[in-house]
Motif scaffolding. Structure first.
Motif, PDB file in Angstrom:
ATOM      1  N   ALA A  35     118.648 110.075 -21.889  1.00  0.00           N
ATOM      2  CA  ALA A  35     119.245 108.877 -21.287  1.00  0.00           C
ATOM      3  C   ALA A  35     119.629 107.887 -22.380  1.00  0.00           C
ATOM      4  O   ALA A  35     118.967 107.789 -23.410  1.00  0.00           O
ATOM      5  CB  ALA A  35     118.267 108.229 -20.314  1.00  0.00           C
ATOM      6  N   SER A  36     120.722 107.165 -22.118  1.00  0.00           N
ATOM      7  CA  SER A  36     121.157 106.085 -22.998  1.00  0.00           C
ATOM      8  C   SER A  36     121.589 104.924 -22.126  1.00  0.00           C
ATOM      9  O   SER A  36     121.768 105.077 -20.912  1.00  0.00           O
ATOM     10  CB  SER A  36     122.314 106.545 -23.881  1.00  0.00           C
ATOM     11  OG  SER A  36     122.695 105.517 -24.779  1.00  0.00           O
ATOM     12  N   GLY A  37     121.746 103.758 -22.726  1.00  0.00           N
ATOM     13  CA  GLY A  37     122.104 102.586 -21.939  1.00  0.00           C
ATOM     14  C   GLY A  37     123.511 102.100 -22.208  1.00  0.00           C
ATOM     15  O   GLY A  37     124.109 102.387 -23.244  1.00  0.00           O
ATOM     16  N   GLY A 114     115.178 107.160 -17.653  1.00  0.00           N
ATOM     17  CA  GLY A 114     116.110 106.074 -17.362  1.00  0.00           C
ATOM     18  C   GLY A 114     115.437 104.720 -17.377  1.00  0.00           C
ATOM     19  O   GLY A 114     115.972 103.743 -17.906  1.00  0.00           O
ATOM     20  N   VAL A 115     114.257 104.645 -16.801  1.00  0.00           N
ATOM     21  CA  VAL A 115     113.492 103.396 -16.818  1.00  0.00           C
ATOM     22  C   VAL A 115     113.110 103.038 -18.251  1.00  0.00           C
ATOM     23  O   VAL A 115     113.182 101.879 -18.663  1.00  0.00           O
ATOM     24  CB  VAL A 115     112.236 103.522 -15.928  1.00  0.00           C
ATOM     25  CG1 VAL A 115     111.351 102.286 -16.071  1.00  0.00           C
ATOM     26  CG2 VAL A 115     112.636 103.726 -14.476  1.00  0.00           C
ATOM     27  N   ALA A 116     112.716 104.064 -19.015  1.00  0.00           N
ATOM     28  CA  ALA A 116     112.323 103.819 -20.412  1.00  0.00           C
ATOM     29  C   ALA A 116     113.478 103.257 -21.220  1.00  0.00           C
ATOM     30  O   ALA A 116     113.300 102.316 -22.009  1.00  0.00           O
ATOM     31  CB  ALA A 116     111.805 105.112 -21.040  1.00  0.00           C
ATOM     32  N   VAL A 117     114.684 103.801 -21.052  1.00  0.00           N
ATOM     33  CA  VAL A 117     115.810 103.302 -21.848  1.00  0.00           C
ATOM     34  C   VAL A 117     116.226 101.908 -21.370  1.00  0.00           C
ATOM     35  O   VAL A 117     116.666 101.081 -22.173  1.00  0.00           O
ATOM     36  CB  VAL A 117     116.992 104.291 -21.829  1.00  0.00           C
ATOM     37  CG1 VAL A 117     117.879 104.135 -20.602  1.00  0.00           C
ATOM     38  CG2 VAL A 117     117.837 104.137 -23.089  1.00  0.00           C
ATOM     39  N   ALA A 118     116.060 101.636 -20.078  1.00  0.00           N
ATOM     40  CA  ALA A 118     116.361 100.291 -19.578  1.00  0.00           C
ATOM     41  C   ALA A 118     115.402  99.262 -20.151  1.00  0.00           C
ATOM     42  O   ALA A 118     115.714  98.067 -20.217  1.00  0.00           O
ATOM     43  CB  ALA A 118     116.294 100.272 -18.055  1.00  0.00           C
ATOM     44  N   ALA A 119     114.222  99.725 -20.583  1.00  0.00           N
ATOM     45  CA  ALA A 119     113.209  98.826 -21.141  1.00  0.00           C
ATOM     46  C   ALA A 119     113.223  98.793 -22.659  1.00  0.00           C
ATOM     47  O   ALA A 119     112.444  98.039 -23.256  1.00  0.00           O
ATOM     48  CB  ALA A 119     111.823  99.262 -20.661  1.00  0.00           C
ATOM     49  N   THR A 120     114.085  99.562 -23.284  1.00  0.00           N
ATOM     50  CA  THR A 120     114.015  99.691 -24.749  1.00  0.00           C
ATOM     51  C   THR A 120     114.560  98.455 -25.455  1.00  0.00           C
ATOM     52  O   THR A 120     113.815  97.529 -25.770  1.00  0.00           O
ATOM     53  CB  THR A 120     114.720 100.978 -25.203  1.00  0.00           C
ATOM     54  OG1 THR A 120     114.061 102.111 -24.605  1.00  0.00           O
ATOM     55  CG2 THR A 120     114.641 101.144 -26.716  1.00  0.00           C
ATOM     56  N   PRO A 301     112.066  97.142 -15.098  1.00  0.00           N
ATOM     57  CA  PRO A 301     113.452  97.037 -15.580  1.00  0.00           C
ATOM     58  C   PRO A 301     114.424  97.505 -14.481  1.00  0.00           C
ATOM     59  O   PRO A 301     114.506  98.715 -14.212  1.00  0.00           O
ATOM     60  CB  PRO A 301     113.491  97.991 -16.782  1.00  0.00           C
ATOM     61  CG  PRO A 301     112.067  98.398 -17.028  1.00  0.00           C
ATOM     62  CD  PRO A 301     111.356  98.261 -15.726  1.00  0.00           C
ATOM     63  N   PRO A 302     115.140  96.609 -13.834  1.00  0.00           N
ATOM     64  CA  PRO A 302     116.051  97.022 -12.766  1.00  0.00           C
ATOM     65  C   PRO A 302     117.176  97.902 -13.291  1.00  0.00           C
ATOM     66  O   PRO A 302     117.732  97.645 -14.359  1.00  0.00           O
ATOM     67  CB  PRO A 302     116.604  95.696 -12.237  1.00  0.00           C
ATOM     68  CG  PRO A 302     115.662  94.650 -12.714  1.00  0.00           C
ATOM     69  CD  PRO A 302     115.135  95.150 -14.017  1.00  0.00           C
ATOM     70  N   ILE A 303     117.506  98.947 -12.551  1.00  0.00           N
ATOM     71  CA  ILE A 303     118.615  99.838 -12.898  1.00  0.00           C
ATOM     72  C   ILE A 303     119.683  99.704 -11.817  1.00  0.00           C
ATOM     73  O   ILE A 303     119.419  99.944 -10.634  1.00  0.00           O
ATOM     74  CB  ILE A 303     118.140 101.297 -13.010  1.00  0.00           C
ATOM     75  CG1 ILE A 303     117.164 101.441 -14.189  1.00  0.00           C
ATOM     76  CG2 ILE A 303     119.335 102.247 -13.174  1.00  0.00           C
ATOM     77  CD1 ILE A 303     116.579 102.837 -14.340  1.00  0.00           C
ATOM     78  N   GLY A 326     120.718  94.139 -13.733  1.00  0.00           N
ATOM     79  CA  GLY A 326     119.893  95.042 -14.526  1.00  0.00           C
ATOM     80  C   GLY A 326     120.721  95.927 -15.429  1.00  0.00           C
ATOM     81  O   GLY A 326     121.732  95.512 -15.998  1.00  0.00           O
ATOM     82  N   LYS A 327     120.321  97.181 -15.536  1.00  0.00           N
ATOM     83  CA  LYS A 327     120.854  98.108 -16.545  1.00  0.00           C
ATOM     84  C   LYS A 327     121.677  99.233 -15.915  1.00  0.00           C
ATOM     85  O   LYS A 327     121.345  99.731 -14.837  1.00  0.00           O
ATOM     86  CB  LYS A 327     119.680  98.723 -17.329  1.00  0.00           C
ATOM     87  CG  LYS A 327     120.070  99.529 -18.545  1.00  0.00           C
ATOM     88  CD  LYS A 327     120.448  98.642 -19.707  1.00  0.00           C
ATOM     89  CE  LYS A 327     120.548  99.417 -21.018  1.00  0.00           C
ATOM     90  NZ  LYS A 327     120.971  98.562 -22.126  1.00  0.00           N
TER      91      LYS A 327
END
Length: 336
Positions: A35-37, A114-120, A301-303, A326-327
């Motif tokens: 995943a990337s943002g 996905g949650v992890a990348v939204a929080a990075t 982290p909202p997606i 969010g992201k």
């Protein structure tokens, strides 16, 4: 596969290519991207408005989460199969990315990619500004400009968790989302200064301002005695057609004026800080803290949506339309 930004323009300047990253060198690892943002940085890069961006053509992509598939010489602490995150600035919109081994951070088991990348990058940005730059504490009142954005939503949550009262600007359609995070929404299309003064007549203890430009003067005037203004972007200057450095030079000049006022006894103890997120040991430590909060259910982290990596251009269109909370997450094929 990789997504290449071929020149200045709009999302149509993104093209899918069959090329990919090379093997890792000394002190590097190769990561298969899961995943990337999509971030505002890429929007700025479309118009050549981002600091020190590469020359066209190049591969955008600010951050990633993936699996280590190859380890270069002189690497320790990272092994094949490790799931890691990294902030790379550019180059993450690929199926495989070569990253410095000391810039990757373990992603805890059970944390969705996905949650992890939204929080990075967003998470570290918000965490460092709240806990290291301002040191928000209980009883304070803070203003978050862009409270429904990728960084803004996390700023609201972290400041609320620290015990602060949080005012946040957003479009009327996103006010319920801001309330759900614990913030008090203010319509950014209205008179923001008047609304803030009505809610906090004595001023606010901190303003987190990603707009830059003329917004900085207003944000500074909304500070209570001893308050701090943190500028971490220049979104309001996106449509300018000058050199990318001009808005930042203006910010430096404005900040110099604020500091001169302090020296002349007119500052009332108010301070200014410019924040820029960067990879390194402090980033790694902050990201570990952010992931711990996410796993504990204390930070969400909202997606907005998840798209295939090949649809990066659509992700940018959505972000530029201003309707995202969010992201936006890009997901690479698991077969790549």
């Amino acid at each position: 596969m990789e997504i290449v930004l071929t020149g200045r323009g709009g999302p149509e300047k993104l093209h899918v290519a069959d090329t990919d990253s090379a093997a890792p060198g000394k002190g590097q690892v190769r990561v298969r991207v899961i995943a990337s943002g999509v971030s505002f940085a890429e929007v700025q890069m479309l118009g050549h408005r981002y600091p020190r961006q590469p020359r066209y053509p190049f591969v955008p992509g600010y951050d990633l989460v993936g699996e280590v598939t190859s380890v270069g010489p002189d690497v320790s602490g990272v092994a094949l199969g490790d799931r890691v995150a990294a902030q790379v600035g550019t180059g993450a919109w690929r199926t495989h990315v070569v990253v410095r081994a000391d810039h990757v951070v373990p992603v805890p088991e059970g944390l969705d990619a996905g949650v992890a990348v939204a929080a990075t990058t967003n998470g570290v940005t918000a965490w460092q500004m709240v806990h290291e730059v301002v040191r928000v504490r209980a009883g304070q009142t803070v203003l978050v400009q862009g409270a429904s954005g990728g960084v803004g939503t996390l700023l609201v949550q972290l400041a609320v968790a620290a015990g602060a009262r949080v005012l946040g600007t957003a479009s009327a359609a996103k006010h319920e989302a801001v309330r759900a995070l614990g913030g008090e929404p203010i319509d950014y299309r209205q008179d923001v200064a008047a609304a803030v003064r009505a809610l906090a007549p004595g001023g606010v203890d901190a303003v987190f301002d990603h707009l830059g430009g003329e917004s900085l003067g207003q944000s500074y005037e909304l500070l209570a005695d001893g308050g701090v203004l943190v500028n971490y972007g220049s979104a309001s200057t996106l449509r300018e057609n000058n050199h990318w450095a001009v808005p930042y030079l203006r910010t430096i000049r404005r900040f110099a004026g604020f500091r001169l006022g302090r020296l002349l006894g007119r500052g009332r103890g108010r301070r200014t800080r410019f924040y820029y997120v960067k990879a390194g040991p402090s980033f790694n430590r902050a990201l570990a803290e952010v992931y711990a909060l996410v796993l504990a259910g204390k930070l969400n982290p909202p997606i907005e949506t998840r798209l295939p990596l090949a649809d990066a251009a659509e992700g940018l269109r959505l972000l530029m339309a201003g309707k995202v909370t969010g992201k936006i997450v890009l997901e690479a094929s698991q077969k790549s």
